[in-house]
Design a protein around this motif. Structure first.
Motif, PDB file in Angstrom:
ATOM      1  N   LEU A  73      44.034  12.446  20.051  1.00  0.00           N
ATOM      2  CA  LEU A  73      44.010  11.555  18.775  1.00  0.00           C
ATOM      3  C   LEU A  73      42.609  11.803  17.676  1.00  0.00           C
ATOM      4  CD1 LEU A  73      42.231   8.349  21.323  1.00  0.00           C
ATOM      5  CD2 LEU A  73      44.779   8.798  20.052  1.00  0.00           C
ATOM      6  N   SER A  74      42.391  13.217  17.927  1.00  0.00           N
ATOM      7  CA  SER A  74      41.574  14.103  16.594  1.00  0.00           C
ATOM      8  C   SER A  74      42.284  14.654  15.257  1.00  0.00           C
ATOM      9  CB  SER A  74      40.799  15.371  17.091  1.00  0.00           C
ATOM     10  OG  SER A  74      39.772  14.753  17.779  1.00  0.00           O
ATOM     11  N   PHE A  75      41.934  14.473  14.344  1.00  0.00           N
ATOM     12  CA  PHE A  75      42.342  15.070  12.834  1.00  0.00           C
ATOM     13  C   PHE A  75      42.553  16.464  12.953  1.00  0.00           C
ATOM     14  CE2 PHE A  75      43.191  17.258   9.440  1.00  0.00           C
ATOM     15  CZ  PHE A  75      44.014  16.590   8.786  1.00  0.00           C
ATOM     16  N   TYR A  76      43.631  17.263  13.222  1.00  0.00           N
ATOM     17  CA  TYR A  76      43.486  18.564  12.944  1.00  0.00           C
ATOM     18  C   TYR A  76      44.707  18.974  12.230  1.00  0.00           C
ATOM     19  CZ  TYR A  76      43.415  23.702  15.499  1.00  0.00           C
ATOM     20  OH  TYR A  76      43.356  24.745  14.847  1.00  0.00           O
ATOM     21  N   LEU A 134      31.351  15.279   4.329  1.00  0.00           N
ATOM     22  CA  LEU A 134      32.671  14.041   4.824  1.00  0.00           C
ATOM     23  C   LEU A 134      33.527  13.928   5.526  1.00  0.00           C
ATOM     24  CD1 LEU A 134      30.591  12.553   1.790  1.00  0.00           C
ATOM     25  CD2 LEU A 134      29.922  12.981   3.697  1.00  0.00           C
ATOM     26  N   TYR A 135      33.589  13.318   5.943  1.00  0.00           N
ATOM     27  CA  TYR A 135      35.477  13.088   6.720  1.00  0.00           C
ATOM     28  C   TYR A 135      35.527  14.672   7.131  1.00  0.00           C
ATOM     29  CZ  TYR A 135      35.594   9.705   2.822  1.00  0.00           C
ATOM     30  OH  TYR A 135      35.928   8.764   1.800  1.00  0.00           O
ATOM     31  N   CYS A 136      34.824  14.994   8.455  1.00  0.00           N
ATOM     32  CA  CYS A 136      34.824  16.233   8.859  1.00  0.00           C
ATOM     33  C   CYS A 136      35.628  16.204   9.753  1.00  0.00           C
ATOM     34  CB  CYS A 136      33.306  16.986   9.365  1.00  0.00           C
ATOM     35  SG  CYS A 136      32.998  15.681  10.865  1.00  0.00           S
ATOM     36  N   GLY A 137      36.171  15.599  10.385  1.00  0.00           N
ATOM     37  CA  GLY A 137      37.088  15.361  11.708  1.00  0.00           C
ATOM     38  C   GLY A 137      36.818  16.358  13.638  1.00  0.00           C
ATOM     39  N   ILE A 138      36.734  17.487  12.820  1.00  0.00           N
ATOM     40  CA  ILE A 138      37.144  17.589  14.901  1.00  0.00           C
ATOM     41  C   ILE A 138      35.911  18.580  14.415  1.00  0.00           C
ATOM     42  CG2 ILE A 138      38.265  16.958  16.286  1.00  0.00           C
ATOM     43  CD1 ILE A 138      39.220  19.872  15.792  1.00  0.00           C
ATOM     44  N   GLY A 139      35.228  18.746  12.774  1.00  0.00           N
ATOM     45  CA  GLY A 139      34.003  19.859  12.487  1.00  0.00           C
ATOM     46  C   GLY A 139      34.257  21.147  12.229  1.00  0.00           C
ATOM     47  N   ALA A 173      36.876  11.857  17.859  1.00  0.00           N
ATOM     48  CA  ALA A 173      36.491  13.453  17.002  1.00  0.00           C
ATOM     49  C   ALA A 173      35.120  14.286  16.646  1.00  0.00           C
ATOM     50  CB  ALA A 173      37.478  13.116  15.481  1.00  0.00           C
ATOM     51  N   VAL A 174      33.980  13.171  16.944  1.00  0.00           N
ATOM     52  CA  VAL A 174      32.797  13.087  16.780  1.00  0.00           C
ATOM     53  C   VAL A 174      32.532  14.160  17.815  1.00  0.00           C
ATOM     54  CG1 VAL A 174      30.604  12.583  16.259  1.00  0.00           C
ATOM     55  CG2 VAL A 174      32.111  11.434  15.070  1.00  0.00           C
ATOM     56  N   GLU A 175      32.385  13.038  18.980  1.00  0.00           N
ATOM     57  CA  GLU A 175      32.524  14.085  20.368  1.00  0.00           C
ATOM     58  C   GLU A 175      33.226  15.659  20.512  1.00  0.00           C
ATOM     59  OE1 GLU A 175      31.522  12.877  22.676  1.00  0.00           O
ATOM     60  OE2 GLU A 175      30.209  11.703  21.655  1.00  0.00           O
ATOM     61  N   ASP A 176      34.346  15.820  19.878  1.00  0.00           N
ATOM     62  CA  ASP A 176      35.141  17.135  19.411  1.00  0.00           C
ATOM     63  C   ASP A 176      33.915  18.170  19.159  1.00  0.00           C
ATOM     64  OD1 ASP A 176      37.002  16.617  21.285  1.00  0.00           O
ATOM     65  OD2 ASP A 176      38.750  16.703  19.803  1.00  0.00           O
ATOM     66  N   ALA A 177      34.187  17.646  17.767  1.00  0.00           N
ATOM     67  CA  ALA A 177      32.824  18.464  16.600  1.00  0.00           C
ATOM     68  C   ALA A 177      31.662  18.320  17.355  1.00  0.00           C
ATOM     69  CB  ALA A 177      32.634  17.590  15.478  1.00  0.00           C
ATOM     70  N   LYS A 178      30.883  17.908  18.356  1.00  0.00           N
ATOM     71  CA  LYS A 178      29.503  18.264  18.477  1.00  0.00           C
ATOM     72  C   LYS A 178      29.700  18.979  19.685  1.00  0.00           C
ATOM     73  CE  LYS A 178      27.930  13.738  18.213  1.00  0.00           C
ATOM     74  NZ  LYS A 178      26.471  12.497  19.118  1.00  0.00           N
ATOM     75  N   HIS A 179      31.094  19.237  20.462  1.00  0.00           N
ATOM     76  CA  HIS A 179      31.614  19.862  22.046  1.00  0.00           C
ATOM     77  C   HIS A 179      31.561  21.337  21.105  1.00  0.00           C
ATOM     78  CE1 HIS A 179      33.205  21.283  25.717  1.00  0.00           C
ATOM     79  NE2 HIS A 179      33.303  22.209  24.709  1.00  0.00           N
ATOM     80  N   ASN A 180      32.657  20.990  20.039  1.00  0.00           N
ATOM     81  CA  ASN A 180      32.154  22.921  19.225  1.00  0.00           C
ATOM     82  C   ASN A 180      31.488  23.359  18.996  1.00  0.00           C
ATOM     83  OD1 ASN A 180      35.695  22.370  19.800  1.00  0.00           O
ATOM     84  ND2 ASN A 180      35.879  20.962  17.920  1.00  0.00           N
ATOM     85  N   ALA A 181      30.553  22.720  18.186  1.00  0.00           N
ATOM     86  CA  ALA A 181      29.085  23.422  18.289  1.00  0.00           C
ATOM     87  C   ALA A 181      28.961  24.754  18.678  1.00  0.00           C
ATOM     88  CB  ALA A 181      28.373  22.199  17.117  1.00  0.00           C
ATOM     89  N   GLU A 209      24.688  19.019  12.496  1.00  0.00           N
ATOM     90  CA  GLU A 209      25.136  17.554  13.152  1.00  0.00           C
ATOM     91  C   GLU A 209      25.858  16.534  13.326  1.00  0.00           C
ATOM     92  OE1 GLU A 209      20.973  14.638  13.049  1.00  0.00           O
ATOM     93  OE2 GLU A 209      20.516  16.729  12.363  1.00  0.00           O
ATOM     94  N   PHE A 210      26.511  15.894  13.586  1.00  0.00           N
ATOM     95  CA  PHE A 210      27.380  15.246  13.266  1.00  0.00           C
ATOM     96  C   PHE A 210      27.450  13.725  13.586  1.00  0.00           C
ATOM     97  CE2 PHE A 210      28.891  19.416  14.984  1.00  0.00           C
ATOM     98  CZ  PHE A 210      30.355  19.269  13.043  1.00  0.00           C
ATOM     99  N   TYR A 211      27.219  12.406  12.375  1.00  0.00           N
ATOM    100  CA  TYR A 211      27.199  11.190  12.599  1.00  0.00           C
ATOM    101  C   TYR A 211      28.525  10.397  12.433  1.00  0.00           C
ATOM    102  CZ  TYR A 211      22.414  12.555  10.597  1.00  0.00           C
ATOM    103  OH  TYR A 211      21.311  12.672  10.935  1.00  0.00           O
ATOM    104  N   LEU A 212      28.577   9.493  13.108  1.00  0.00           N
ATOM    105  CA  LEU A 212      29.812   8.626  13.663  1.00  0.00           C
ATOM    106  C   LEU A 212      30.110   7.458  12.911  1.00  0.00           C
ATOM    107  CD1 LEU A 212      32.334   8.138  15.319  1.00  0.00           C
ATOM    108  CD2 LEU A 212      31.020   6.676  16.389  1.00  0.00           C
ATOM    109  N   GLY A 213      31.087   7.231  11.801  1.00  0.00           N
ATOM    110  CA  GLY A 213      30.396   6.053  10.490  1.00  0.00           C
ATOM    111  C   GLY A 213      32.288   5.980   9.809  1.00  0.00           C
ATOM    112  N   LYS A 214      31.592   5.372   9.055  1.00  0.00           N
ATOM    113  CA  LYS A 214      32.564   5.243   7.167  1.00  0.00           C
ATOM    114  C   LYS A 214      31.504   6.458   6.054  1.00  0.00           C
ATOM    115  CE  LYS A 214      34.959   1.392   7.828  1.00  0.00           C
ATOM    116  NZ  LYS A 214      34.851   0.020   7.500  1.00  0.00           N
ATOM    117  N   ALA A 215      32.505   7.017   5.984  1.00  0.00           N
ATOM    118  CA  ALA A 215      31.639   7.803   4.995  1.00  0.00           C
ATOM    119  C   ALA A 215      30.980   6.942   3.519  1.00  0.00           C
ATOM    120  CB  ALA A 215      32.652   9.001   4.288  1.00  0.00           C
TER     121      ALA A 215
END
Ligand code: SAH
Length: 508
Positions: free
Chosen positions: A278-281, A310-315, A337-345, A354-360
């Motif tokens: 479901l993540s954008f790549y 902003l609009y960072c996808g999977i980071g 996508a935020v989960e993926d981003a944190k995992h990717n870090a 640091e990643f925030y979930l929400g609308k920019a």
């Protein structure tokens, strides 16, 4: 002129969707599948007062810029609007499209647009495809692509932009459906199981993901299908995606694991990314690296900066920037996508993000107003519709030194840049288009906006309210003043900005 009339026309230019434009006594005709230099017989399909649409019937004299398309289905599919045009001309067309939109919609007189960064091999570049399943008139199960603007499936699985494994995977699934009498989904009745198949491949790792989008929660004999699919080298992930809604949206929200991981891993440069269905790549990894490197260069990081993406996808961009910055904050709306981003870090041992979930447009104003957050650089990469104005205004209020804007739609890009440059505190310094989507009319662009250094600029305010001048005339007046100052002051002037709304201009 009326519908179905046959006329001859010479194509002179190209429109924003890659269609050819020719004129008959000054009346423009928009003709899909034609290119500048073509002389063609066309049939009118829609006649309006000031323009008409037409369909190519016969090519009387082909343009010298044409090249034999690799895909026999390109006209029926409509996904590759400009496959018939030489690649060199495709790149020039895209450069012009970005420049024109910045002039026309952005109000920039002479935007600094560089030549498009193209590909050495502009085919088979896509790492992702989504194939619909259905039945043909004879009741046979088929998969392929939707014929342009319809939902009738053309049974062609060898897309010239896609990976070769697509064909093998789709054939296995088709055979399996037939053997086990599993029905594809029927949009009219809402019955049947298999809607789409999503295939993604990590080009750097070779890992392949298959997700079956189904109108249900179970797939009969799925283990047997998994046995077959996992014979394909690289198969890493098989999942079900649940979509039981009567909708054109392809993917549903729920992923059910079947075999392997629920994600694949890929690399861009030396950073690894975990990607969920479901993540954008980005779909073109070769060009993505060029895009991100340009964004990194424009961000001009020294290691001391606080960056907001902003609009960072999977980071993806955040992690690319993090190694050269003090701290990077990412904002993204899709939870996976935020989960993926944190995992990717974590995966890359990067701890200053640091990643925030929400609308920019909600997260940024809230953080700015409540916590007074600060940014030296802001990077944005919004979807096609561009940026919300609340978000743009907060960015201006935060006054970062640089704004890097990555966009896949030159029109909304130009509109947003107009707003960002309106009060004269930012200047559009560099614009670099990147060809992420060869053979199609799409173009990706990255630009740099630099904050003007107040200490080194002269501001000129003219009160022109009383005068009945158009915007263009006001602009011309400023331009004349700039030339006058240049000539008489002996100042070394590097650029002029014009803030239309506040009626002022500045010279740096
Ligand atoms: N920078 C990333 C993703 C770019 S695509 C990359 O290069 O891979 C745009 C992203 O914006 C998507 O991940 C989408 O889910 C997200 N998005 C869409 N609307 C949003 C909004 N209002 N606020 C925050 N993120 C949003």
């Amino acid at each position: 002129m009326k519908k179905n009339d046959l006329v001859e026309v010479t194509i002179e230019s190209m429109g924003s969707a890659g269609e050819g434009i020719g004129k008959m006594d000054g009346y423009p005709l928009f003709v899909k599948d034609t290119f500048p230099g073509d002389k063609a017989r066309v049939s009118l399909t829609k006649v309006k007062k000031t323009y008409a649409f037409a369909r190519l019937v016969e090519l009387l004299e082909p343009s010298p810029d044409r090249e034999e398309p690799r895909c026999v289905q390109h006209r029926r599919c409509g996904g590759c609007q400009i496959q018939g045009l030489s690649y060199e001309k495709q790149l020039l067309y895209k450069e012009e499209k970005v420049r024109e939109d910045l002039k026309r919609l952005g109000g920039f007189t002479d935007p600094p647009v560089g030549p498009v960064l193209g590909m050495d091999e502009p085919y088979r570049y896509r790492n992702k495809a989504q194939f619909p399943f259905g039945k043909d008139k004879e009741g046979r199960i088929v998969t392929g692509f939707y014929a342009g603007r319809t939902h009738s499936i053309v049974p062609e699985t060898d897309c010239a932009l896609g990976i070769r494994e697509n064909q093998t995977i789709l054939k296995m699934i088709l055979d399996f459906l037939n053997e086990h009498h599993i029905e594809p989904y029927d949009e009219n009745t809402g019955k049947g199981l298999l809607r789409h198949v999503l295939i993604r491949k990590g080009f750097a790792t070779g890992e392949i993901m298959v997700s079956l989008v189904i109108n249900g929660r179970k797939f009969p004999q799925i283990e047997k299908l998994a046995d077959r699919l996992f014979m394909i080298p690289g198969m890493t992930s098989l999942t079900l995606n649940v979509n039981q809604k009567n909708t054109n949206v392809i993917l549903g929200d729920e992923i059910i694991p079947v075999r392997g991981q629920t994600y694949i891993t890929d690399k861009i440069g030396d950073i690894s990314y975990r990607i969920s269905p479901l993540s954008f790549y980005q779909v073109n990894p070769v060009q993505t690296e060029k895009l991100y490197r340009t964004a990194l260069e424009y961000a001009g990081l020294s290691g001391q900066e606080t960056v907001w993406e902003l609009y960072c996808g999977i980071g993806t961009i955040s992690l690319f920037l993090a190694r050269s910055a003090k701290k990077v904050y990412g904002v993204e709306i899709v939870p996976q996508a935020v989960e993926d981003a944190k995992h990717n870090a974590e995966l890359n041992g990067i701890s200053n993000v640091e990643f925030y979930l929400g609308k920019a447009e909600e997260v940024l104003p809230e953080k700015y107003e409540k916590e007074g957050i600060h940014a030296d650089v802001i990077v944005i990469d919004p979807p096609r519709k561009g940026c919300d104005s609340a978000c743009l205004e907060t960015m201006l209020a935060m006054a970062p030194e640089r704004i890097v804007y990555v966009s896949c739609d030159p029109a909304t890009f130009a509109r947003d840049l107009k707003l960002l440059c309106a009060d004269g505190s930012y200047e559009l310094t560099k614009v670099q288009p990147v060809d992420m989507f060869p053979q199609t009319a799409g173009v990706e662009t990255v630009c740099l906006l630099s904050k003007l250094n107040a200490k080194q600029h002269i501001e000129i305010n003219l009160d022109m309210d009383e005068l009945d001048l158009t915007d263009a005339e006001k602009k011309a007046t400023y331009q004349e003043i700039k030339d006058y100052v240049l000539e008489h002051s002996g100042l070394k002037v590097s650029s002029l900005y014009i803030a239309q709304e506040k009626q002022k201009c500045g010279i740096i």
